[in-house]
Design a protein around this motif. Structure first.
Motif, short mmCIF file in Angstrom:
data_model
loop_
_atom_site.label_atom_id
_atom_site.label_comp_id
_atom_site.label_asym_id
_atom_site.label_seq_id
_atom_site.Cartn_x
_atom_site.Cartn_y
_atom_site.Cartn_z
N TRP A 169 -5.76 1.89 -5.33
CA TRP A 169 -4.50 1.97 -4.48
C TRP A 169 -3.97 0.81 -4.50
CZ3 TRP A 169 -4.01 5.96 -0.22
CH2 TRP A 169 -4.06 7.51 -0.82
N GLN A 211 1.04 1.63 -3.41
CA GLN A 211 0.49 3.01 -2.97
C GLN A 211 0.20 3.45 -1.70
OE1 GLN A 211 -1.72 2.36 -6.55
NE2 GLN A 211 -1.15 4.66 -7.24
N GLU A 267 2.83 3.57 0.52
CA GLU A 267 3.86 4.83 0.33
C GLU A 267 3.12 6.13 0.87
OE1 GLU A 267 4.96 5.10 -3.55
OE2 GLU A 267 6.65 3.61 -3.47
N GLU A 268 1.71 6.23 0.56
CA GLU A 268 0.92 7.34 1.13
C GLU A 268 0.79 7.42 2.60
OE1 GLU A 268 -0.04 10.44 -0.92
OE2 GLU A 268 0.42 8.51 -1.72
N THR A 276 8.47 8.53 1.10
CA THR A 276 7.69 7.22 1.19
C THR A 276 8.12 6.31 2.15
OG1 THR A 276 8.92 6.61 -0.93
CG2 THR A 276 6.99 7.96 -1.17
#
Ligand code: WTA
Length: 640
Positions: free
Chosen positions: A105, A109, A112-113, A240
């Motif tokens: 990741w 990423q 956003e997660e 996100t």
């Protein structure tokens, strides 16, 4: 004791060499306030603090605060501030149980997660100050879940996946959690761990409004309507972006349960500004982190080492951190080194118990892999015996990588005693010297502070930013446990020797905590589990030396009248402990005895029990205070 000394390897070019370390120490001594505020500058604050530490360990004025008027959000420090220039950098490398199965990741990423998780929690009504349990495998979503809590100001409490449903239930009840984040199953060493099923069992005693289930294996799991949410089902619909909650420095960040001498595990509380400063600072100092490094700490996020050196310390330094969901001996004993080569790991941090287990298999599984990417090795969790240290240095590190033996505790938030890899001469088995600004002391039984070379109980005379602030819901217990024994000092629970060079040699716990494979187990917890068996009258548990685990658990058990001990009952008792606490607390030996050695006032003399478990046949000291001195003979005869 013969001691070898290893100088800093010549071609190890650390940012902090001997001169820089002297400067740090000088500044820490001359102007602590400025020194600590300098460290706080590593973080991005919404409001930079005007003051560093404000604390007193004295009973009548007991308080601990750091950077109190500062404001910040830790997820912003671990994510947002890196995005503009480093969004595409790898934040986490997930290495699954099966070699090579996993993924990476980037910082973007992970950001956003994290925001998705944060928005999901918010949509379920989770707000600042609420408690959220995390009971997950070592997957990137676990880090995102922690960061999501930090983002919205919820207090996370991670529970190691090896703990039983009962242990999880006890922790949920203690902190009154409103949500649990888990996975369908975990996989370790080829074996499945039924995480969601464990959560369901735990929640039978006390339910929570929200359970979020991340898919790890895709197994079918029971879902309770209205309570359970499959993350995969809602993920696409979650934004996100999520505005971070601005936290005061002293707002709690997380609770982590850990075993002490007495009673149930305590909820160690760490707050935002001080903990973040200390995790970020120590990661930078001790691991000499550079942007092209790949850092692998093998600890699980269920322990403090995973919090500080898998997640918060590395990410605050925009490092690349490996999350390993496997074990050192699966599929074989070369797993660590195969993975090191494949991922190009440059800094490797593990526990002495793992080193000893690998050492027993010989050099071949190590030598089979090149390990040339590694430049720095570290250990944590328990004393490392010099033989294991030398093997780690010589075989794993080919005699060219500094080894940092880092001493610290759940309570300390981050490393307190350790070599600086580019500045400190190493002595195998010694954690060497305190970090700048850290003031250890040795105290004897008569409460005298010892000078020079000496052995005693290890205390700290001053606070540091990463110090725990309280025991959840029990501030009194916080004071009683750590500050009452030696007035005005923080007592660590460890014994320690200081040599003529001022090096510290931690000898292990001096209280009723057993350190099994680097995991803290309270004797009282195991005893209370054993006596819950209907045939058991009394139990006394001690630690004894174990080649691989460091210490293992030896349980003395007396049975109710008419009951007989034997292997069947041994199995039942081990099962009982696994059920109540988890496999990690299972006794290695169970010794059925007719009586325990007690004083006339009824106090169990653990000193004698420890000696017998260690294999001693004499040297029990004064036994004249025993109500029945013949007990010792009987115990010796029945030793396991
Ligand atoms: C022990 C783990 C010797 C010690 C970070 C301490 C160590 C307890 C070392 C804390 C070390 C940890 N050398 N002993 N380098 N590191 N310990 O809370 O007894 O799980 O009090 O924190 O582990 O364990 P905890």
């Amino acid at each position: 004791m013969s001691e070898s000394v290893h100088p800093v390897p010549e071609d190890f070019n650390a940012r902090i060499g001997a001169r820089e370390l002297d400067e740090l120490n000088d500044l820490a001594n001359a102007d602590p306030d400025r020194f600590w505020l300098d460290q706080a500058r590593r973080l991005t604050w919404n409001k930079f603090p005007t003051k560093a530490g404000d604390w007193s360990f004295k009973e009548d004025d007991f308080h601990i605060q750091w950077f109190a008027d500062g404001e910040l959000n830790l997820s912003v420090n671990c994510l947002d501030r890196h995005l503009a220039e480093h969004g595409d950098r790898t934040a986490l490398i997930f290495e699954a149980d099966e070699p090579g199965e996993g993924h990476r990741w980037t910082y973007r990423q992970l950001y956003e997660e994290t925001c998705r998780f944060a928005n999901l929690l918010k949509s379920r009504g989770v707000a600042k100050g609420d408690r959220v349990m995390i009971y997950m495998p070592m997957i990137p979503e676990a880090a995102a879940a922690m960061l999501a809590c930090a983002r919205i100001g919820a207090i996370h409490s991670v529970v190691f996946g090896g703990f039983s449903p009962d242990s999880l239930a006890g922790r949920i009840a203690d902190c009154d959690a409103c949500a649990v984040i888990t996975a369908d199953e975990g996989v370790r060493g080829g074996k499945k761990i039924p995480l969601k099923r464990n959560v369901d069992t735990a929640l039978e005693t006390r339910d929570v409004p929200t359970v979020i289930v991340v898919a790890r294996t895709g197994a079918e799991v029971a879902m309770k309507d209205g309570r359970d949410i499959r993350y995969a089902d809602v993920r696409e619909g979650l934004s996100t972006e999520c505005n971070p909650e601005i936290m005061r420095a002293e707002d709690p960040l997380f609770i982590l349960y850990t075993s002490g001498s007495t009673g149930k595990p305590k909820g160690v509380v760490h707050t935002t500004g001080g903990y973040a400063t200390w995790a970020a600072t120590t990661f930078d100092w001790i691991f000499d982190y550079r942007l092209d490094d790949i850092f692998w700490c093998t600890a699980d996020i269920g322990w403090i080492t995973g919090h500080s050196y898998v997640v918060y310390g590395p990410l605050a330094n925009r490092a690349t951190s490996v999350m390993f969901d496997g074990v050192p001996n699966y599929p074989d004993f070369g797993r660590f080194w195969e993975t090191v080569d494949r991922l190009g790991v440059t800094i490797f941090y593990t526990a002495p118990t793992a080193i000893r287990a690998l050492m027993r298999e010989g050099d071949e599984p190590v030598k089979r892999h090149s390990r040339k990417s590694i430049r720095l090795l570290g250990t944590v969790g328990e004393p490392i015996n010099p033989e294991a240290w030398e093997w780690y240095w010589r075989v794993v590190g080919d005699g060219r990588c500094p080894v940092v033996d880092t001493w610290w505790q759940t309570e300390t938030g981050g490393i307190l005693i350790s070599p600086f890899p580019g500045a400190t001469e190493m002595k195998p088995g010694s954690a060497t010297k305190p970090l700048p600004g850290i003031h250890p002391l040795l105290v004897d039984a008569a409460h005298r502070v010892l000078e020079g070379p000496a052995s005693g109980n290890l205390c700290l005379s001053g606070s540091w930013p990463g110090q725990m602030r309280t025991v959840w819901n029990d501030h009194f217990r916080f004071f009683e446990t750590y500050f009452k024994t030696y007035s005005g000092l923080y007592f660590t629970g460890d014994g320690c020797r200081r040599d003529e060079d001022g090096y510290y040699w931690i000898t292990g716990r001096v209280d009723d905590v057993i350190n099994v494979s680097g995991h803290r187990i309270g004797t009282a917890e195991v005893e209370s589990s054993l006596v819950s068996h209907p045939k058991v009258a009394e139990a006394a548990v001690v630690g004894f030396p174990h080649d691989i685990k460091g210490q293992a658990i030896y349980a003395y058990v007396t049975l109710n009248a008419g009951e007989e001990g034997g292997d069947e009952l041994r199995k039942e008792l081990v099962q009982e402990v696994r059920h109540d606490i988890g496999a990690l607390a299972a006794p290695e030996k169970i010794h059925f005895t007719l009586a325990l050695p007690k004083t006339r006032s009824g106090k169990i003399m653990r000193r004698i029990l420890r000696k017998i478990a260690e294999g001693a046949t004499d040297g029990f000291g004064d036994t004249s205070t025993l109500a029945d001195p013949s007990v010792v003979e009987a115990l010796l005869a029945g030793r396991q």
